[in-house]
Design a protein around this motif. Structure first.
Motif, short mmCIF file in Angstrom:
data_model
loop_
_atom_site.label_atom_id
_atom_site.label_comp_id
_atom_site.label_asym_id
_atom_site.label_seq_id
_atom_site.Cartn_x
_atom_site.Cartn_y
_atom_site.Cartn_z
N ARG A 100 0.83 -1.21 0.00
CA ARG A 100 0.00 0.00 0.00
C ARG A 100 0.86 1.25 0.00
O ARG A 100 0.54 2.25 0.65
N ASP A 133 -1.81 3.79 4.80
CA ASP A 133 -1.97 3.83 3.35
C ASP A 133 -1.40 5.14 2.82
O ASP A 133 -2.12 6.11 2.62
N THR A 156 -13.19 -0.66 -6.95
CA THR A 156 -12.49 -0.55 -5.67
C THR A 156 -13.46 -0.73 -4.52
O THR A 156 -14.68 -0.57 -4.68
N ASN A 157 -12.91 -1.04 -3.36
CA ASN A 157 -13.66 -1.04 -2.10
C ASN A 157 -13.08 -0.02 -1.12
O ASN A 157 -13.48 0.01 0.03
N ASN A 158 -12.15 0.78 -1.58
CA ASN A 158 -11.35 1.65 -0.71
C ASN A 158 -11.76 3.11 -0.89
O ASN A 158 -11.42 3.74 -1.90
N ARG A 160 -10.52 5.73 0.42
CA ARG A 160 -9.35 6.61 0.30
C ARG A 160 -8.88 6.71 -1.14
O ARG A 160 -8.41 7.75 -1.59
N LYS A 161 -8.99 5.60 -1.86
CA LYS A 161 -8.57 5.61 -3.26
C LYS A 161 -9.51 6.48 -4.09
O LYS A 161 -9.06 7.24 -4.96
N LYS A 192 -9.20 -5.01 6.77
CA LYS A 192 -9.49 -3.94 5.82
C LYS A 192 -10.83 -3.28 6.12
O LYS A 192 -10.97 -2.06 6.08
N MET A 196 -9.67 -0.26 8.46
CA MET A 196 -9.23 0.63 7.40
C MET A 196 -10.37 1.21 6.59
O MET A 196 -10.14 1.95 5.64
N HIS A 198 -12.58 -0.14 4.51
CA HIS A 198 -12.94 -0.63 3.18
C HIS A 198 -14.38 -1.12 3.17
O HIS A 198 -14.90 -1.62 4.17
#
Length: 215
Positions: A100, A133, A156-158, A160-161, A192, A196, A198
């Motif tokens: 990451r 991350d 994605t599942n993130n 932040r992305k 995650k 985090m 996700h």
């Protein structure tokens, strides 16, 4: 401000079909490169319909993608994304930064803490004083804009992305990319989701916490 990269392109034949292949190079080290596989055919090609093209932005996971470790979902996410992009059109952007963005050395230290001290990946990074991350997406945004993409459906599942790409002027719609957990990957995916943030429906409703240390 970063200088503009050198750009090289070719056609790449793969087991999943033929793609336009791009290498964006900001320096002499491999991690200074961003790679793209683009498929301009399919039901939602690169800007050819009102539907935004699919896009997967994936960071390297050499342990899974090269050595086929089974403790994460990275390998499955990569190949699921490629299959979807091959069918529907779009682009896969590959960042040569493992862990990451923390690097392969730090990732290895974290994996060993998991083995010896029973720490999950989030707590291991916290123990090491490593941001959870640290990835930054300006180079990804440059590559997307070079390909004419200002609007994407991001696999994605993130969250932040999503935010990290959107802040560079790309309109981002999320498309879920959930891989069902296995006995080996369940702990990693739960971390995650619960530590985090996700978006993983498999662990929806479980208590969300944060590790000590930088986040």
């Amino acid at each position: 401000m970063q200088h503009e990269p050198r750009v090289a392109s070719t056609t790449l034949r793969t087991s999943r079909g033929e793609f336009n292949f791009f290498c964006f190079s900001w320096g002499e080290h491999e991690e200074d490169n961003v790679l793209c596989l683009a498929n301009r055919s399919g039901t939602a090609n690169l800007g050819g319909t009102d539907l935004a093209p699919l896009c997967r932005v994936q960071s390297a996971c050499y342990t899974a993608e090269i050595f086929q470790s089974v403790d994460c979902d990275c390998h499955e996410q990569l190949h699921t994304s490629l299959a979807m992009i091959r069918e529907h059109g779009g682009v896969l952007v590959y960042m040569l930064c493992d862990g990451r963005g923390a690097g392969l050395f730090n990732k290895t230290l974290g994996l060993e803490l998991g083995r010896t001290d029973g720490l999950d990946t989030s707590d291991a990074y916290a123990r090491l004083g490593i941001p959870q991350d640290p990835r930054e997406y300006s180079r990804v945004a440059f590559a997307l804009k070079h390909l004419g993409l200002l609007r994407i459906r991001l696999l994605t599942n993130n969250p932040r992305k999503i935010d990290g790409i959107a802040q560079h002027g790309i309109t981002v719609e999320r498309c879920a990319l959930e891989i069902a957990s296995t006995r080996e990957s369940e702990s990693y995916l739960r971390t995650k989701a619960t530590k985090m943030g996700h978006l993983l429906s498999e662990f929806e409703g479980e208590e969300i916490g944060r590790p000590e240390g930088t986040f």
